[in-house]
Design a protein around this motif. Structure first.
Motif, short mmCIF file in Angstrom:
data_model
loop_
_atom_site.label_atom_id
_atom_site.label_comp_id
_atom_site.label_asym_id
_atom_site.label_seq_id
_atom_site.Cartn_x
_atom_site.Cartn_y
_atom_site.Cartn_z
N GLN A 117 -23.89 32.95 -10.00
CA GLN A 117 -22.74 33.17 -9.12
C GLN A 117 -21.68 34.01 -9.82
O GLN A 117 -21.08 34.92 -9.22
CB GLN A 117 -22.13 31.83 -8.70
N LEU A 118 -21.41 33.70 -11.09
CA LEU A 118 -20.36 34.40 -11.81
C LEU A 118 -20.73 35.86 -12.04
O LEU A 118 -19.88 36.76 -11.92
CB LEU A 118 -20.08 33.71 -13.14
N ILE A 119 -22.00 36.12 -12.35
CA ILE A 119 -22.44 37.50 -12.56
C ILE A 119 -22.27 38.31 -11.28
O ILE A 119 -21.88 39.48 -11.31
CB ILE A 119 -23.90 37.52 -13.07
N ARG A 120 -22.52 37.68 -10.14
CA ARG A 120 -22.32 38.38 -8.87
C ARG A 120 -20.85 38.73 -8.66
O ARG A 120 -20.53 39.78 -8.09
CB ARG A 120 -22.82 37.52 -7.71
N ARG A 121 -19.96 37.86 -9.09
CA ARG A 121 -18.53 38.12 -8.92
C ARG A 121 -18.05 39.25 -9.83
O ARG A 121 -17.16 40.00 -9.49
CB ARG A 121 -17.71 36.86 -9.22
N GLY A 122 -18.64 39.30 -11.04
CA GLY A 122 -18.26 40.35 -11.98
C GLY A 122 -17.66 39.79 -13.25
O GLY A 122 -16.81 38.89 -13.21
N VAL A 123 -18.11 40.29 -14.39
CA VAL A 123 -17.60 39.88 -15.70
C VAL A 123 -17.17 41.14 -16.45
O VAL A 123 -17.92 42.13 -16.52
CB VAL A 123 -18.67 39.10 -16.51
N HIS A 124 -15.97 41.12 -17.00
CA HIS A 124 -15.39 42.28 -17.67
C HIS A 124 -14.98 41.93 -19.10
O HIS A 124 -14.89 40.77 -19.47
CB HIS A 124 -14.13 42.76 -16.92
N GLU A 125 -14.71 42.96 -19.86
CA GLU A 125 -14.05 42.80 -21.15
C GLU A 125 -12.62 43.30 -20.98
O GLU A 125 -12.38 44.32 -20.33
CB GLU A 125 -14.75 43.59 -22.24
N LEU A 126 -11.68 42.58 -21.59
CA LEU A 126 -10.27 42.95 -21.51
C LEU A 126 -9.75 43.17 -22.92
O LEU A 126 -9.64 42.24 -23.70
CB LEU A 126 -9.47 41.83 -20.82
N ARG A 127 -9.42 44.44 -23.22
CA ARG A 127 -8.88 44.77 -24.54
C ARG A 127 -7.36 44.80 -24.51
O ARG A 127 -6.75 44.81 -23.45
CB ARG A 127 -9.44 46.11 -25.01
N ARG A 128 -6.77 44.82 -25.68
CA ARG A 128 -5.32 44.73 -25.78
C ARG A 128 -4.65 46.06 -25.41
O ARG A 128 -5.15 47.13 -25.71
CB ARG A 128 -4.90 44.33 -27.19
N GLY A 129 -3.49 45.91 -24.76
CA GLY A 129 -2.67 47.08 -24.44
C GLY A 129 -1.46 47.14 -25.35
O GLY A 129 -1.40 46.48 -26.40
N ARG A 130 -0.46 47.92 -24.94
CA ARG A 130 0.74 48.05 -25.76
C ARG A 130 1.57 46.77 -25.77
O ARG A 130 2.27 46.48 -26.73
CB ARG A 130 1.58 49.21 -25.24
N HIS A 131 1.50 46.01 -24.65
CA HIS A 131 2.29 44.79 -24.49
C HIS A 131 1.44 43.80 -23.69
O HIS A 131 0.64 44.22 -22.85
CB HIS A 131 3.59 45.12 -23.73
N PRO A 132 1.59 42.50 -23.95
CA PRO A 132 0.78 41.53 -23.18
C PRO A 132 0.92 41.67 -21.67
O PRO A 132 -0.02 41.35 -20.93
CB PRO A 132 1.33 40.18 -23.66
N ARG A 133 2.06 42.14 -21.19
CA ARG A 133 2.20 42.27 -19.73
C ARG A 133 1.26 43.33 -19.16
O ARG A 133 0.96 43.30 -17.97
CB ARG A 133 3.65 42.57 -19.34
N ASP A 134 0.79 44.27 -20.01
CA ASP A 134 -0.20 45.24 -19.54
C ASP A 134 -1.51 44.54 -19.20
O ASP A 134 -2.17 44.87 -18.21
CB ASP A 134 -0.44 46.32 -20.60
N ALA A 135 -1.90 43.57 -20.04
CA ALA A 135 -3.11 42.79 -19.76
C ALA A 135 -2.92 41.93 -18.51
O ALA A 135 -3.85 41.76 -17.72
CB ALA A 135 -3.46 41.92 -20.96
N VAL A 136 -1.71 41.40 -18.32
CA VAL A 136 -1.43 40.62 -17.12
C VAL A 136 -1.56 41.49 -15.88
O VAL A 136 -2.12 41.07 -14.86
CB VAL A 136 -0.03 39.98 -17.18
N ALA A 137 -1.07 42.73 -15.96
CA ALA A 137 -1.21 43.65 -14.82
C ALA A 137 -2.67 43.91 -14.49
O ALA A 137 -3.05 44.01 -13.32
CB ALA A 137 -0.49 44.97 -15.13
N ALA A 138 -3.52 43.98 -15.53
CA ALA A 138 -4.95 44.16 -15.30
C ALA A 138 -5.54 42.95 -14.59
O ALA A 138 -6.41 43.09 -13.71
CB ALA A 138 -5.66 44.41 -16.63
N LEU A 139 -5.09 41.74 -14.95
CA LEU A 139 -5.57 40.54 -14.26
C LEU A 139 -5.11 40.52 -12.80
O LEU A 139 -5.88 40.14 -11.91
CB LEU A 139 -5.08 39.29 -14.98
#
Length: 339
Positions: A309-331
């Motif tokens: 089920q999870l693979i159907r939904r999609g699994v990504h890698e999330l790398r670091r940006g300049r600020h943690p809020r950049d990663a939050v924007a990606a989420l």
């Protein structure tokens, strides 16, 4: 007491010394009743579970009973931390043992558990709560409700959630903190429980554990004050962290279980392109990576269905940006379906 027989001789197993107090909590889709003759132990339960959203799953909530028993203080040299829990099972029972005065015995088929703690463990509330009480709660709920127990975090919005997976030190807790401070609902930081068919995720959003260096990116004064006045705990790894009570946070806790929209592996590596932090994992690589990341969960009933089920939904890698809020924007974008 007849014939002068001491209580210990008349009732050596303490079968007739019934608990005097009881509290109930709705947790992880179950109805938990905690019984004890010790008000101090029930206060530990209140500290762990009072004020949490009562998560319910689309099945009848089973009733669980956990009895907590307090033993006298041990006449032992003072330790900086209690001994680690040793696991054992047999005859339908599951045990977690620190020492002769601090242990858990679970009977999953009967939906019951006994938690025994000595008075000196009241001076170690972090270990008492996580390694004895929550061990009982999590194990009973997982076994009875068929949940997949994951080591990870989960954030969401509007009823949808995303799993945060990855190695210790990758930054999951820091990302969870900034997600909370930038508008996402907080479901869990360290332990997430998923119904494999529906991919509904639940957890216990009571505390967040972050290192002091996570504060350098927290600009909001209210949020900084909340973190800085939190007590500090020391993990068994030796890492010291703030233990911040999420029920007193400026953010929002997930009011209901979240339907997983996917998962991300949080990476400590910086992204090559600061504007493209998310990258989808190759479908053929996801299963092996999930199983490596979740060695216990991947052996449990329901894992294969969860993984599919999870693979159907999609699994990504999330790398670091300049600020943690950049990663939050990606989420945020992932949860909105545009990434």
């Amino acid at each position: 007491m007849s014939h002068g027989v001491p209580d210990a001789d008349a009732d050596p197993f303490r079968e007739r010394s019934g608990p005097a107090f009881s509290v109930r909590k709705q947790l992880l889709g179950g109805d938990f009743r905690f019984d004890s003759a010790s008000a101090a132990l029930l206060q530990v339960v209140e500290a762990a579970y009072a004020g949490l959203p009562p998560h319910r799953l689309p099945v009848a909530a089973p009733e669980f009973r956990i009895e907590l028993r307090l033993l006298p203080r041990q006449a032992l040299p003072r330790r900086t931390e209690p001994p680690p829990v040793r696991m054992q099972s047999g005859a339908g029972l599951i045990c977690g043992v620190m020492d002769a005065s601090n242990y858990v015995v679970l009977a999953p088929a009967q939906r019951q558990a006994l938690v025994v703690a000595s008075e000196d463990m009241l001076d170690q509330p972090y270990h008492l709560r996580y390694e004895l009480v929550e061990f009982a709660v999590f194990t009973l709920a997982t076994r009875e409700l068929g949940l997949v127990p994951l080591h990870g975090a989960c954030m969401g919005r509007q009823g949808r959630g995303v799993l945060l997976l990855g190695a210790s030190g990758a930054g999951k807790s820091t990302l969870a903190l900034h997600s909370l401070l930038h508008g996402l609902d907080f479901l869990a930081e360290d332990a997430v429980f998923v119904q494999p068919e529906s991919l509904l995720a639940t957890g216990v959003a009571n505390y967040l554990h972050v290192q002091a260096d996570a504060l350098r990116h927290v600009d909001d004064r209210t949020a900084r004050d909340w973190l800085e006045r939190s007590p500090r705990i020391r993990r068994r790894s030796g890492v010291e962290k703030f233990e911040a009570d999420l029920r007193q946070s400026p953010g929002q806790l997930a009011a209901t279980p979240l339907a997983l929209a996917g998962a991300v592996f949080v990476s400590a590596e910086a992204a090559d392109d600061a504007d493209a932090l998310l990258s989808p994992l190759r479908t053929g690589d996801v299963a092996a990576r999930l199983r490596t990341d979740q060695p216990y969960a991947s052996t449990q009933p329901g894992w294969d269905r969860f993984e599919q089920q999870l693979i159907r939904r999609g699994v990504h890698e999330l790398r670091r940006g300049r600020h943690p809020r950049d990663a939050v924007a990606a989420l945020h974008a992932l949860l909105a379906g545009s990434h």
